[in-house]
Design a protein around this motif. Structure first.
Motif, PDB file in Angstrom:
ATOM      1  N   GLU A   1     -57.893  -5.431 -46.254  1.00 38.98           N
ATOM      2  CA  GLU A   1     -58.483  -6.824 -45.851  1.00 38.98           C
ATOM      3  C   GLU A   1     -57.994  -7.836 -46.650  1.00 38.98           C
ATOM      4  OE1 GLU A   1     -62.703  -6.272 -45.877  1.00 38.98           O
ATOM      5  OE2 GLU A   1     -62.957  -4.658 -44.364  1.00 38.98           O
TER       6      GLU A   1
ATOM      7  N   ASP B   1     -55.401  -9.498 -45.005  1.00 37.89           N
ATOM      8  CA  ASP B   1     -55.564 -10.139 -43.695  1.00 37.89           C
ATOM      9  C   ASP B   1     -55.833 -11.718 -44.374  1.00 37.89           C
ATOM     10  OD1 ASP B   1     -55.530  -7.915 -42.491  1.00 37.89           O
ATOM     11  OD2 ASP B   1     -57.916  -7.601 -42.612  1.00 37.89           O
ATOM     12  N   VAL B   2     -56.132 -12.077 -45.487  1.00 44.24           N
ATOM     13  CA  VAL B   2     -56.582 -13.631 -45.807  1.00 44.24           C
ATOM     14  C   VAL B   2     -55.551 -14.013 -46.580  1.00 44.24           C
ATOM     15  CG1 VAL B   2     -57.999 -14.801 -46.993  1.00 44.24           C
ATOM     16  CG2 VAL B   2     -59.070 -12.914 -45.680  1.00 44.24           C
TER      17      VAL B   2
ATOM     18  N   GLU C   1     -53.444 -17.314 -39.180  1.00 43.79           N
ATOM     19  CA  GLU C   1     -54.621 -16.417 -39.679  1.00 43.79           C
ATOM     20  C   GLU C   1     -54.987 -15.277 -38.748  1.00 43.79           C
ATOM     21  OE1 GLU C   1     -54.802 -19.661 -38.324  1.00 43.79           O
ATOM     22  OE2 GLU C   1     -56.058 -20.868 -39.787  1.00 43.79           O
ATOM     23  N   LYS C   2     -55.700 -14.299 -39.325  1.00 44.17           N
ATOM     24  CA  LYS C   2     -56.014 -13.147 -38.341  1.00 44.17           C
ATOM     25  C   LYS C   2     -57.185 -13.436 -37.483  1.00 44.17           C
ATOM     26  CE  LYS C   2     -55.987  -8.144 -38.483  1.00 44.17           C
ATOM     27  NZ  LYS C   2     -56.086  -6.786 -39.157  1.00 44.17           N
ATOM     28  N   PRO C   3     -57.084 -13.351 -36.101  1.00 45.00           N
ATOM     29  CA  PRO C   3     -58.267 -13.661 -35.531  1.00 45.00           C
ATOM     30  C   PRO C   3     -59.435 -12.768 -35.536  1.00 45.00           C
ATOM     31  CG  PRO C   3     -56.445 -12.289 -34.005  1.00 45.00           C
ATOM     32  CD  PRO C   3     -55.863 -12.599 -35.252  1.00 45.00           C
ATOM     33  N   GLU C   4     -60.664 -13.096 -35.301  1.00 45.79           N
ATOM     34  CA  GLU C   4     -61.670 -12.276 -35.655  1.00 45.79           C
ATOM     35  C   GLU C   4     -61.558 -11.171 -34.617  1.00 45.79           C
ATOM     36  OE1 GLU C   4     -64.050 -12.702 -37.807  1.00 45.79           O
ATOM     37  OE2 GLU C   4     -63.373 -14.667 -38.705  1.00 45.79           O
ATOM     38  N   ALA C   5     -62.323 -10.225 -35.141  1.00 45.59           N
ATOM     39  CA  ALA C   5     -62.312  -8.745 -34.248  1.00 45.59           C
ATOM     40  C   ALA C   5     -63.365  -8.786 -33.120  1.00 45.59           C
ATOM     41  CB  ALA C   5     -62.479  -7.777 -35.120  1.00 45.59           C
TER      42      ALA C   5
END
Length: 212
Positions: A191, A194-195, A208-212
């Motif tokens: 994780e 991811d940021v 940025e990684k999109p929200e699940a």
């Protein structure tokens, strides 16, 4: 000339073999001529460069690119997937098979070694100079940093990152960050990644990684 199947079978067997076989030497010279031509291409000769690389290597997937100069014992024993990128001075000691998956990135001055010589000294002296070759496998999505050396028989699992300057002496699992001499697993990819793209630097828009 195509490399004779007998020669390929000897190199890929995993057994100790003599490396001064005349048919083997003739076939290798032909491969080295292709390599020379590839490295002599001009920056604007992208089409010729791609054609020569396809002839040199065992296979090369769509959208793949190798920055000259490339160094290779053979070339024909290296099989590369799609969207591969290698920076300058990739060295392939590919008397054995090198298999590289899709979306692999390789930094400058990386050496992939499939071949070694027996420890027993008489097998390393003329006229009985022998060697053996064990396959190297690099999974899809792997990033290999600058000046990494990968030794015979190693498998690197998909998506893993190998830190610059590492010497990879044994298998590395998938989805990890590994580095050092000898290379060891430092942590899993998770994780945090991811940021953050590097240390405390936050991945900026639009990556940025999109929200699940």
């Amino acid at each position: 000339m195509a490399v004779p199947q007998r020669v390929l079978d000897i190199m890929r067997s995993g057994d100790v073999y003599l490396c001064d076989d005349e048919e083997m030497l003739d076939a290798q010279r032909a491969q080295l001529e292709l390599l020379y031509d590839f490295n002599a291409t001009r920056p604007g000769e992208a089409g010729r460069r791609a054609t020569l690389l396809q002839r040199l290597l065992g296979s090369l997937g769509e959208g793949s690119y190798v920055e000259p100069p490339l160094h290779a014992n053979w070339g024909c024993n290296t099989f590369i997937g799609a969207r591969f990128y290698a920076n300058f001075n990739l060295t392939l000691v590919d008397d054995g098979v090198v298999t590289i998956g899709d979306d692999v990135m390789i930094g400058p001055n990386v050496t992939i070694v499939t071949t070694g010589h027996p420890i027993r000294p008489d097998l390393r002296k003329a006229p009985t100079v022998t060697q053996y070759s064990l396959p190297v496998t690099i999974g899809g999505g792997v990033w290999i940093g600058a000046n990494v050396t990968i030794l015979p028989g190693v498998t690197i699992g998909e998506n893993s990152v190998i830190g610059a300057g590492s010497v990879v002496t044994k298998d590395i699992p998938a989805n990890v960050v590994a580095y050092g001499n000898p290379c060891h697993v430092a942590r899993e990819i998770g994780e945090h990644d991811d940021v953050y793209y590097w240390r405390d630097r936050v991945i900026n828009a639009p990556f940025e990684k999109p929200e699940a």
